[in-house]
Enzyme design. Structure first.
Site, PDB file in Angstrom:
ATOM      1  N   HIS A 118       0.882  -1.137  -0.099  1.00  0.00           N
ATOM      2  CA  HIS A 118       0.047  -0.060   0.047  1.00  0.00           C
ATOM      3  C   HIS A 118       0.891   1.286  -0.077  1.00  0.00           C
ATOM      4  O   HIS A 118       1.852   1.385   0.664  1.00  0.00           O
ATOM      5  CB  HIS A 118      -0.857   0.001   1.317  1.00  0.00           C
ATOM      6  CG  HIS A 118      -1.574   1.206   1.830  1.00  0.00           C
ATOM      7  ND1 HIS A 118      -0.874   2.126   2.677  1.00  0.00           N
ATOM      8  CD2 HIS A 118      -2.537   2.217   1.012  1.00  0.00           C
ATOM      9  CE1 HIS A 118      -1.582   3.222   2.821  1.00  0.00           C
ATOM     10  NE2 HIS A 118      -2.483   3.244   1.691  1.00  0.00           N
ATOM     11  N   TYR A 121       0.049   9.122  -1.179  1.00  0.00           N
ATOM     12  CA  TYR A 121       0.490  10.605  -0.879  1.00  0.00           C
ATOM     13  C   TYR A 121      -0.252  11.505  -1.278  1.00  0.00           C
ATOM     14  O   TYR A 121      -1.032  11.540  -2.255  1.00  0.00           O
ATOM     15  CB  TYR A 121       1.983  10.768  -1.713  1.00  0.00           C
ATOM     16  CG  TYR A 121       3.098   9.839  -1.187  1.00  0.00           C
ATOM     17  CD1 TYR A 121       3.707   9.972  -0.105  1.00  0.00           C
ATOM     18  CD2 TYR A 121       3.087   8.687  -1.746  1.00  0.00           C
ATOM     19  CE1 TYR A 121       4.863   9.466   0.566  1.00  0.00           C
ATOM     20  CE2 TYR A 121       4.297   7.650  -1.265  1.00  0.00           C
ATOM     21  CZ  TYR A 121       4.872   7.911  -0.071  1.00  0.00           C
ATOM     22  OH  TYR A 121       5.776   7.112   0.220  1.00  0.00           O
ATOM     23  N   SER A 276     -13.821   3.686  -5.439  1.00  0.00           N
ATOM     24  CA  SER A 276     -12.445   4.204  -5.200  1.00  0.00           C
ATOM     25  C   SER A 276     -12.199   3.828  -3.745  1.00  0.00           C
ATOM     26  O   SER A 276     -10.806   3.543  -3.605  1.00  0.00           O
ATOM     27  CB  SER A 276     -12.325   5.566  -5.638  1.00  0.00           C
ATOM     28  OG  SER A 276     -12.590   5.857  -7.275  1.00  0.00           O
TER      29      SER A 276
END
Length: 316
Positions: A118, A121, A276
Protein backbone atom coordinates in the site's frame (compact mmCIF):
# COMPACT_ATOMS: atom_id res chain seq x y z
CA UNK A 1 -4.39 21.99 -15.75
CA UNK A 2 -2.19 19.01 -14.85
CA UNK A 3 0.58 19.34 -17.42
CA UNK A 4 4.05 17.96 -16.68
CA UNK A 5 5.37 21.51 -16.42
CA UNK A 6 3.00 22.36 -13.58
CA UNK A 7 4.65 20.00 -11.09
CA UNK A 8 8.00 21.82 -11.30
CA UNK A 9 6.67 25.36 -11.65
CA UNK A 10 7.39 27.21 -8.37
CA UNK A 11 4.98 29.97 -9.37
CA UNK A 12 1.99 27.63 -9.66
CA UNK A 13 -0.26 27.10 -6.61
CA UNK A 14 0.74 24.07 -4.58
CA UNK A 15 -2.64 22.45 -5.10
CA UNK A 16 -2.03 22.45 -8.86
CA UNK A 17 1.57 21.24 -8.52
CA UNK A 18 0.55 18.36 -6.27
CA UNK A 19 -2.33 17.42 -8.58
CA UNK A 20 0.09 17.29 -11.52
CA UNK A 21 2.51 15.18 -9.47
CA UNK A 22 -0.04 12.56 -8.42
CA UNK A 23 -1.22 12.16 -12.02
CA UNK A 24 2.39 11.68 -13.12
CA UNK A 25 2.97 9.12 -10.34
CA UNK A 26 -0.19 7.24 -11.31
CA UNK A 27 0.96 7.01 -14.92
CA UNK A 28 4.37 5.63 -13.97
CA UNK A 29 2.99 3.08 -11.52
CA UNK A 30 0.26 1.97 -13.94
CA UNK A 31 2.86 1.37 -16.65
CA UNK A 32 4.91 -0.78 -14.23
CA UNK A 33 2.05 -3.02 -13.12
CA UNK A 34 0.76 -3.49 -16.65
CA UNK A 35 4.24 -4.53 -17.75
CA UNK A 36 4.55 -7.00 -14.87
CA UNK A 37 1.08 -8.49 -15.28
CA UNK A 38 0.70 -8.41 -19.05
CA UNK A 39 -2.83 -7.02 -18.65
CA UNK A 40 -4.34 -3.58 -19.03
CA UNK A 41 -5.99 -1.65 -16.21
CA UNK A 42 -9.59 -0.53 -16.35
CA UNK A 43 -9.78 3.26 -16.13
CA UNK A 44 -12.73 5.22 -14.78
CA UNK A 45 -12.88 9.00 -14.89
CA UNK A 46 -15.37 10.22 -12.33
CA UNK A 47 -16.84 13.46 -11.12
CA UNK A 48 -17.95 14.33 -7.63
CA UNK A 49 -21.18 16.30 -7.27
CA UNK A 50 -19.76 18.27 -4.33
CA UNK A 51 -16.71 19.31 -6.35
CA UNK A 52 -13.79 17.77 -8.21
CA UNK A 53 -13.29 14.18 -9.27
CA UNK A 54 -10.65 11.62 -10.03
CA UNK A 55 -9.18 8.88 -12.16
CA UNK A 56 -9.34 5.29 -10.93
CA UNK A 57 -7.34 2.48 -12.50
CA UNK A 58 -7.91 -1.11 -11.45
CA UNK A 59 -6.42 -4.37 -12.68
CA UNK A 60 -8.50 -7.34 -11.52
CA UNK A 61 -8.04 -11.10 -12.07
CA UNK A 62 -4.79 -10.58 -13.90
CA UNK A 63 -1.87 -12.97 -14.30
CA UNK A 64 0.10 -11.56 -11.35
CA UNK A 65 -2.42 -9.45 -9.50
CA UNK A 66 -5.70 -10.65 -8.10
CA UNK A 67 -6.45 -6.98 -7.63
CA UNK A 68 -4.33 -3.87 -8.06
CA UNK A 69 -5.61 -0.33 -7.99
CA UNK A 70 -4.02 3.09 -8.44
CA UNK A 71 -6.32 6.04 -7.80
CA UNK A 72 -5.88 9.78 -8.03
CA UNK A 73 -8.40 12.29 -6.77
CA UNK A 74 -8.70 16.06 -6.79
CA UNK A 75 -11.67 17.00 -4.65
CA UNK A 76 -13.03 20.06 -2.90
CA UNK A 77 -16.12 20.99 -0.98
CA UNK A 78 -17.47 21.81 2.46
CA UNK A 79 -16.75 19.83 5.61
CA UNK A 80 -19.07 19.27 8.51
CA UNK A 81 -17.67 20.65 11.78
CA UNK A 82 -17.20 17.07 12.99
CA UNK A 83 -15.27 16.06 9.87
CA UNK A 84 -13.18 19.23 10.06
CA UNK A 85 -12.24 18.47 13.66
CA UNK A 86 -10.92 15.04 12.60
CA UNK A 87 -9.22 16.19 9.42
CA UNK A 88 -6.15 17.83 10.95
CA UNK A 89 -4.48 21.16 10.36
CA UNK A 90 -5.27 22.62 13.76
CA UNK A 91 -8.49 23.67 15.42
CA UNK A 92 -8.31 27.43 14.86
CA UNK A 93 -9.31 27.31 11.17
CA UNK A 94 -12.92 28.39 10.92
CA UNK A 95 -13.30 28.00 7.15
CA UNK A 96 -14.96 24.63 6.48
CA UNK A 97 -14.11 24.56 2.79
CA UNK A 98 -11.37 22.12 1.80
CA UNK A 99 -9.21 20.94 -1.08
CA UNK A 100 -7.57 17.51 -1.18
CA UNK A 101 -5.54 15.67 -3.78
CA UNK A 102 -3.54 12.48 -3.67
CA UNK A 103 -2.51 9.20 -5.19
CA UNK A 104 -3.39 5.96 -3.43
CA UNK A 105 -2.57 2.39 -4.39
CA UNK A 106 -2.98 -1.14 -3.09
CA UNK A 107 -1.70 -4.28 -4.83
CA UNK A 108 -2.87 -7.79 -3.87
CA UNK A 109 -0.88 -10.41 -5.84
CA UNK A 110 -2.23 -13.90 -6.46
CA UNK A 111 0.86 -15.65 -5.13
CA UNK A 112 0.90 -15.93 -1.31
CA UNK A 113 4.68 -15.52 -1.37
CA UNK A 114 4.35 -12.07 -2.96
CA UNK A 115 3.35 -9.37 -0.46
CA UNK A 116 0.49 -6.95 -0.57
CA UNK A 117 1.64 -3.34 -0.68
CA UNK A 118 0.00 0.00 0.00
CA UNK A 119 1.13 3.56 -0.64
CA UNK A 120 -0.57 6.93 -0.44
CA UNK A 121 0.68 10.50 -0.85
CA UNK A 122 -1.69 13.42 -0.38
CA UNK A 123 -2.06 17.17 0.13
CA UNK A 124 -4.80 19.05 2.00
CA UNK A 125 -5.85 22.67 2.28
CA UNK A 126 -8.45 24.29 4.47
CA UNK A 127 -9.94 27.50 3.13
CA UNK A 128 -7.47 29.12 0.73
CA UNK A 129 -4.51 27.53 2.53
CA UNK A 130 -3.12 30.82 3.81
CA UNK A 131 -3.99 30.54 7.51
CA UNK A 132 -1.44 29.02 9.93
CA UNK A 133 -1.76 25.27 9.80
CA UNK A 134 -4.17 25.42 6.84
CA UNK A 135 -2.10 23.18 4.53
CA UNK A 136 -0.33 19.90 5.10
CA UNK A 137 0.97 16.75 3.46
CA UNK A 138 0.59 13.12 4.40
CA UNK A 139 1.58 9.77 3.06
CA UNK A 140 3.73 6.70 3.28
CA UNK A 141 4.10 3.13 2.09
CA UNK A 142 3.88 -0.19 3.92
CA UNK A 143 4.43 -3.85 3.11
CA UNK A 144 2.03 -6.64 4.14
CA UNK A 145 3.42 -10.12 3.45
CA UNK A 146 1.69 -13.40 4.14
CA UNK A 147 5.07 -15.14 4.39
CA UNK A 148 8.15 -13.51 5.80
CA UNK A 149 11.24 -13.04 3.64
CA UNK A 150 13.56 -10.92 5.73
CA UNK A 151 15.53 -9.67 2.72
CA UNK A 152 12.30 -8.26 1.27
CA UNK A 153 11.52 -6.32 4.43
CA UNK A 154 15.09 -5.03 4.56
CA UNK A 155 15.02 -3.94 0.92
CA UNK A 156 11.67 -2.20 1.29
CA UNK A 157 12.73 -0.30 4.40
CA UNK A 158 16.19 0.56 3.09
CA UNK A 159 14.78 2.06 -0.11
CA UNK A 160 12.37 4.23 1.86
CA UNK A 161 15.08 5.18 4.36
CA UNK A 162 17.34 6.30 1.51
CA UNK A 163 14.57 8.47 0.09
CA UNK A 164 13.87 10.03 3.49
CA UNK A 165 17.58 10.48 4.12
CA UNK A 166 17.90 12.83 1.16
CA UNK A 167 16.05 15.36 3.29
CA UNK A 168 17.28 14.62 6.80
CA UNK A 169 18.47 11.71 8.92
CA UNK A 170 15.63 12.16 11.39
CA UNK A 171 12.74 11.42 9.04
CA UNK A 172 12.99 7.66 8.49
CA UNK A 173 13.19 6.70 12.20
CA UNK A 174 10.37 9.07 13.04
CA UNK A 175 8.07 7.96 10.24
CA UNK A 176 8.95 4.26 10.58
CA UNK A 177 7.83 4.39 14.22
CA UNK A 178 4.69 6.28 13.20
CA UNK A 179 3.93 3.56 10.61
CA UNK A 180 4.31 0.77 13.17
CA UNK A 181 1.93 2.59 15.50
CA UNK A 182 -0.61 3.55 12.84
CA UNK A 183 -0.94 0.23 10.99
CA UNK A 184 -1.78 -1.65 14.17
CA UNK A 185 -4.97 -3.62 14.79
CA UNK A 186 -5.76 -3.09 18.48
CA UNK A 187 -8.50 -5.72 18.69
CA UNK A 188 -6.04 -8.31 17.32
CA UNK A 189 -2.99 -6.93 19.16
CA UNK A 190 -0.91 -7.24 16.02
CA UNK A 191 0.47 -5.10 13.22
CA UNK A 192 -1.08 -5.21 9.77
CA UNK A 193 2.30 -5.95 8.15
CA UNK A 194 6.02 -5.28 8.43
CA UNK A 195 5.62 -1.52 8.14
CA UNK A 196 7.40 1.12 6.16
CA UNK A 197 6.85 4.84 6.68
CA UNK A 198 3.77 6.88 7.53
CA UNK A 199 3.23 10.59 8.22
CA UNK A 200 0.29 12.93 8.37
CA UNK A 201 -0.38 16.61 9.03
CA UNK A 202 3.27 17.34 8.16
CA UNK A 203 4.73 20.73 7.31
CA UNK A 204 8.53 20.54 7.30
CA UNK A 205 9.78 23.84 8.74
CA UNK A 206 6.39 25.29 7.69
CA UNK A 207 7.87 25.29 4.17
CA UNK A 208 5.68 23.99 1.35
CA UNK A 209 8.60 23.61 -1.05
CA UNK A 210 10.63 21.49 1.38
CA UNK A 211 7.67 19.32 2.28
CA UNK A 212 6.64 18.83 -1.34
CA UNK A 213 10.19 17.79 -2.28
CA UNK A 214 10.19 15.26 0.57
CA UNK A 215 6.88 13.79 -0.60
CA UNK A 216 8.12 13.58 -4.19
CA UNK A 217 11.22 11.66 -3.08
CA UNK A 218 9.20 9.20 -1.00
CA UNK A 219 6.63 8.59 -3.73
CA UNK A 220 9.29 8.16 -6.41
CA UNK A 221 10.88 5.47 -4.21
CA UNK A 222 7.77 3.30 -4.36
CA UNK A 223 8.52 1.35 -7.54
CA UNK A 224 12.18 0.65 -6.60
CA UNK A 225 11.04 -0.45 -3.13
CA UNK A 226 8.39 -2.93 -4.27
CA UNK A 227 8.80 -4.13 -7.84
CA UNK A 228 12.06 -6.07 -7.25
CA UNK A 229 10.30 -7.92 -4.40
CA UNK A 230 7.33 -8.71 -6.62
CA UNK A 231 9.55 -10.03 -9.40
CA UNK A 232 11.37 -12.33 -6.94
CA UNK A 233 8.18 -13.80 -5.46
CA UNK A 234 5.39 -13.76 -8.03
CA UNK A 235 6.30 -17.10 -9.63
CA UNK A 236 7.34 -19.09 -6.55
CA UNK A 237 5.54 -22.42 -6.06
CA UNK A 238 2.85 -22.61 -3.38
CA UNK A 239 0.22 -25.01 -2.09
CA UNK A 240 -3.39 -24.64 -0.97
CA UNK A 241 -2.51 -24.19 2.71
CA UNK A 242 -0.36 -21.20 1.74
CA UNK A 243 -3.35 -19.74 -0.06
CA UNK A 244 -5.58 -20.30 2.99
CA UNK A 245 -3.15 -18.42 5.22
CA UNK A 246 -3.01 -15.58 2.70
CA UNK A 247 -6.81 -15.39 2.84
CA UNK A 248 -6.73 -15.09 6.63
CA UNK A 249 -4.12 -12.33 6.48
CA UNK A 250 -6.28 -10.49 3.96
CA UNK A 251 -9.12 -10.67 6.46
CA UNK A 252 -6.93 -8.72 8.88
CA UNK A 253 -6.27 -6.21 6.09
CA UNK A 254 -10.00 -5.69 5.65
CA UNK A 255 -10.52 -5.27 9.39
CA UNK A 256 -7.92 -2.53 9.61
CA UNK A 257 -9.11 -0.64 6.55
CA UNK A 258 -12.76 -0.62 7.53
CA UNK A 259 -12.38 -0.04 11.25
CA UNK A 260 -9.25 2.06 11.73
CA UNK A 261 -7.97 3.61 8.49
CA UNK A 262 -8.17 7.39 8.59
CA UNK A 263 -8.25 7.76 4.80
CA UNK A 264 -11.20 5.39 4.46
CA UNK A 265 -13.07 7.26 7.16
CA UNK A 266 -12.35 10.65 5.54
CA UNK A 267 -13.54 9.39 2.16
CA UNK A 268 -16.81 8.13 3.60
CA UNK A 269 -17.41 11.32 5.63
CA UNK A 270 -16.74 13.55 2.63
CA UNK A 271 -19.16 11.75 0.28
CA UNK A 272 -16.31 10.17 -1.65
CA UNK A 273 -16.70 7.68 -4.48
CA UNK A 274 -17.35 4.34 -2.79
CA UNK A 275 -15.75 2.17 -5.51
CA UNK A 276 -12.53 4.18 -5.24
CA UNK A 277 -12.53 4.22 -1.43
CA UNK A 278 -13.01 0.45 -1.19
CA UNK A 279 -10.61 -0.29 -4.04
CA UNK A 280 -8.05 -1.12 -1.35
CA UNK A 281 -9.93 -4.22 -0.23
CA UNK A 282 -8.82 -7.60 -1.60
CA UNK A 283 -11.00 -9.44 -4.07
CA UNK A 284 -11.15 -12.43 -1.68
CA UNK A 285 -10.53 -12.90 2.05
CA UNK A 286 -11.32 -15.37 4.84
CA UNK A 287 -12.35 -15.31 8.50
CA UNK A 288 -11.84 -18.61 10.29
CA UNK A 289 -13.02 -19.10 13.85
CA UNK A 290 -10.26 -19.31 16.49
CA UNK A 291 -7.43 -19.81 14.03
CA UNK A 292 -3.86 -19.91 15.39
CA UNK A 293 -0.79 -20.81 13.35
CA UNK A 294 1.14 -23.92 14.29
CA UNK A 295 4.09 -23.12 16.58
CA UNK A 296 7.42 -22.71 14.75
CA UNK A 297 5.70 -22.85 11.35
CA UNK A 298 6.38 -20.28 8.58
CA UNK A 299 2.97 -18.80 9.38
CA UNK A 300 3.91 -18.49 13.04
CA UNK A 301 7.20 -16.82 12.08
CA UNK A 302 5.28 -14.01 10.42
CA UNK A 303 2.74 -13.83 13.24
CA UNK A 304 5.47 -13.36 15.85
CA UNK A 305 6.87 -10.43 13.86
CA UNK A 306 3.41 -8.89 13.66
CA UNK A 307 3.12 -9.19 17.42
CA UNK A 308 6.57 -7.68 17.95
CA UNK A 309 7.54 -5.22 15.17
CA UNK A 310 11.24 -5.14 14.27
CA UNK A 311 13.76 -2.56 13.21
CA UNK A 312 14.68 -3.94 9.80
CA UNK A 313 17.62 -1.67 9.15
CA UNK A 314 19.94 0.51 11.16
CA UNK A 315 18.48 4.00 11.18
CA UNK A 316 20.78 6.57 9.51
Amino acid sequence: MYTPDTEDNPNAPMRERMAAFVHRAQDQITEAIEASDGSKVREDIWQRAEGGGGRSRVLQDGEVFEKAGVNVSVVMGELSPQAAARMGGGTAIEDLSFFATGVSLVFHPHNPMAPTVHANYRYFERGDGSAPGAWWFGGGADLTPSYLFEEDAVHFHQTLADACGEHGAEYYPRFKKWCDEYFYIPHREEARGVGGIFFDDVRIDEDQEKTFAFVQSCADAFLPSYMPILERRKDLPFEEHHRQWQQLRRGRYVEFNLVHDRGTQFGLRSQGRIESILMSLPLTARWQYEHRPEPDSPEDELWQVLKHPRDWIEAP
